[in-house]
Write an enzyme that holds these catalytic residues in place. Structure first.
Site, PDB file in Angstrom:
ATOM      1  N   ARG A 224      60.249 -17.847 -30.669  1.00 55.48           N
ATOM      2  CA  ARG A 224      60.136 -16.623 -31.459  1.00 55.48           C
ATOM      3  C   ARG A 224      59.714 -17.027 -32.866  1.00 55.48           C
ATOM      4  O   ARG A 224      60.132 -18.067 -33.389  1.00 55.48           O
ATOM      5  CB  ARG A 224      61.462 -15.849 -31.506  1.00 55.48           C
ATOM      6  CG  ARG A 224      61.813 -15.131 -30.208  1.00 55.48           C
ATOM      7  CD  ARG A 224      60.877 -13.965 -29.968  1.00 55.48           C
ATOM      8  NE  ARG A 224      61.257 -13.146 -28.831  1.00 55.48           N
ATOM      9  CZ  ARG A 224      60.790 -13.298 -27.585  1.00 55.48           C
ATOM     10  NH1 ARG A 224      59.937 -14.282 -27.344  1.00 55.48           N
ATOM     11  NH2 ARG A 224      61.167 -12.497 -26.628  1.00 55.48           N
ATOM     12  N   GLU A 252      54.981 -10.766 -37.295  1.00 55.40           N
ATOM     13  CA  GLU A 252      54.177 -10.604 -36.090  1.00 55.40           C
ATOM     14  C   GLU A 252      54.012  -9.118 -35.793  1.00 55.40           C
ATOM     15  O   GLU A 252      55.012  -8.399 -35.783  1.00 55.40           O
ATOM     16  CB  GLU A 252      54.857 -11.308 -34.915  1.00 55.40           C
ATOM     17  CG  GLU A 252      53.997 -11.392 -33.684  1.00 55.40           C
ATOM     18  CD  GLU A 252      54.657 -12.197 -32.570  1.00 55.40           C
ATOM     19  OE1 GLU A 252      54.818 -11.624 -31.470  1.00 55.40           O
ATOM     20  OE2 GLU A 252      55.023 -13.367 -32.803  1.00 55.40           O
ATOM     21  N   HIS A 271      50.599 -14.565 -29.352  1.00 52.88           N
ATOM     22  CA  HIS A 271      51.749 -14.227 -28.496  1.00 52.88           C
ATOM     23  C   HIS A 271      51.302 -13.883 -27.069  1.00 52.88           C
ATOM     24  O   HIS A 271      51.446 -12.758 -26.607  1.00 52.88           O
ATOM     25  CB  HIS A 271      52.551 -13.068 -29.087  1.00 52.88           C
ATOM     26  CG  HIS A 271      53.979 -13.073 -28.601  1.00 52.88           C
ATOM     27  ND1 HIS A 271      55.017 -12.553 -29.323  1.00 52.88           N
ATOM     28  CD2 HIS A 271      54.536 -13.548 -27.462  1.00 52.88           C
ATOM     29  CE1 HIS A 271      56.158 -12.679 -28.660  1.00 52.88           C
ATOM     30  NE2 HIS A 271      55.879 -13.295 -27.512  1.00 52.88           N
TER      31      HIS A 271
END
Length: 309
Positions: A224, A252, A271
């Site tokens: 993460r 993000e 991602h």
């Protein structure tokens, strides 16, 4: 639990996607937008990487008993989890995809594949390079957050002739405790982050952590974004002392103009860790099995919060 379990699933043809619904399951579709009747929904599967709307809708399900995510991470759902609701994650679903990507990021960075792409776009064939590419052979790879994805990564690294150092929150046979990092980090040529996002791991990779890495070390983040202190990473990248290859960032999505985009020595993937053809069949098997378990009163697997069922 009634004779028929109402399930809310994110696929327009849930029976087709799952290869048939288990007996005792009545499913309806929701992936955002217009909502169906929610009063009797007991089992909810939010859409993969779902929007805030898809997550917040759990507050409108008074009969809800189970939330089954399609992701290994679940921190975004915890604030919406009321008492009595069981939360299950998708442990195991993303092992193959994420492990493959981690290997790909290491090799792309080590063999400087982004440079090759730029040369191809320019139609250039350099006559020679001033330096050799790095090889994964004879390197030490430290896997931080050694769980099922870490095991999958190690299986894929087997054959690359590299040493694996395993690190988890607690020590166990063959796995170091996270408290040993100050002694382990200086040994590592590659550090792969696979930790969940928790209060303990948020910002864990800070300036002190990065300073312990040897010159030329490669940091790979497929965990993460919030696990890494972005400002600390930027400071190290600007010196070109270390390298990074990341699938996740903080913030993000990474906004246009953010300094990470133009920092030296970094490869950024937007991602895509779980987004491969390996995902759909694995998540379908998990959800169908969980629905069948719930409908027949068997214990659910992958329970991460709330009461076991």
């Amino acid at each position: 639990m009634g004779d028929v379990v109402k399930a809310l699933l994110p696929w327009e043809d849930p029976a087709g996607f799952l290869g048939g619904l288990p007996a005792g399951i009545d499913a309806q579709y929701y992936a955002g937008g217009e909502r169906p009747a929610l009063d009797s929904v007991e089992f909810y599967v939010p859409g993969y990487m779902g929007s805030s709307e898809v997550i917040e809708v759990v507050g409108e399900m008074p009969a809800l008993k189970v939330i089954q995510t399609q992701t290994a991470g679940y921190e975004n759902l915890l604030p919406h989890l009321r008492e009595g609701v069981t939360l299950c994650n998708a442990r195991g679903v993303h092992d193959a995809s994420t492990a493959e990507l981690a290997v790909g990021l290491i090799l792309a960075s080590y063999r400087r594949l982004p440079r090759a792409v730029k040369n191809q776009e320019r139609g250039e064939w350099p006559s020679e390079y001033q330096e050799l590419d790095d090889s994964l052979a004879d390197r030490t790879v430290l896997i931080l957050g050694y769980g099922s994805i870490g095991e999958a990564l190690e299986r894929r690294l087997d054959g690359f002739e590299c040493e694996i150092v395993r690190v988890a929150r607690r020590a166990r046979d063959g796995v170091h405790a996270i408290a040993e990092l100050p002694e382990l980090l200086p040994r590592a040529d590659v550090v792969v982050l696979l930790t969940p996002a928790t209060a303990e791991t948020r910002g864990m990779v800070d300036g002190k952590f990065l300073a312990q890495l040897k010159d030329g070390a490669l940091l790979v983040n497929v965990a993460r974004g919030v696990v890494v202190d972005t400002d600390a990473l930027l400071a190290e990248l600007k010196t070109e002392r270390i390298r990074a290859a990341v699938d996740v960032t903080d913030p993000e999505p990474l906004p246009a103009g953010h300094p990470l985009w133009s920092a030296p020595n970094i490869l950024i993937n937007p991602h895509r860790g779980g987004a491969s053809t390996a995902f759909s069949p694995r998540v379908a098997r998990l959800v169908r099995a969980q629905l069948e378990r719930y409908a027949t009163g068997q214990p659910l697997i992958n329970v991460v919060a709330g009461p076991p069922r």
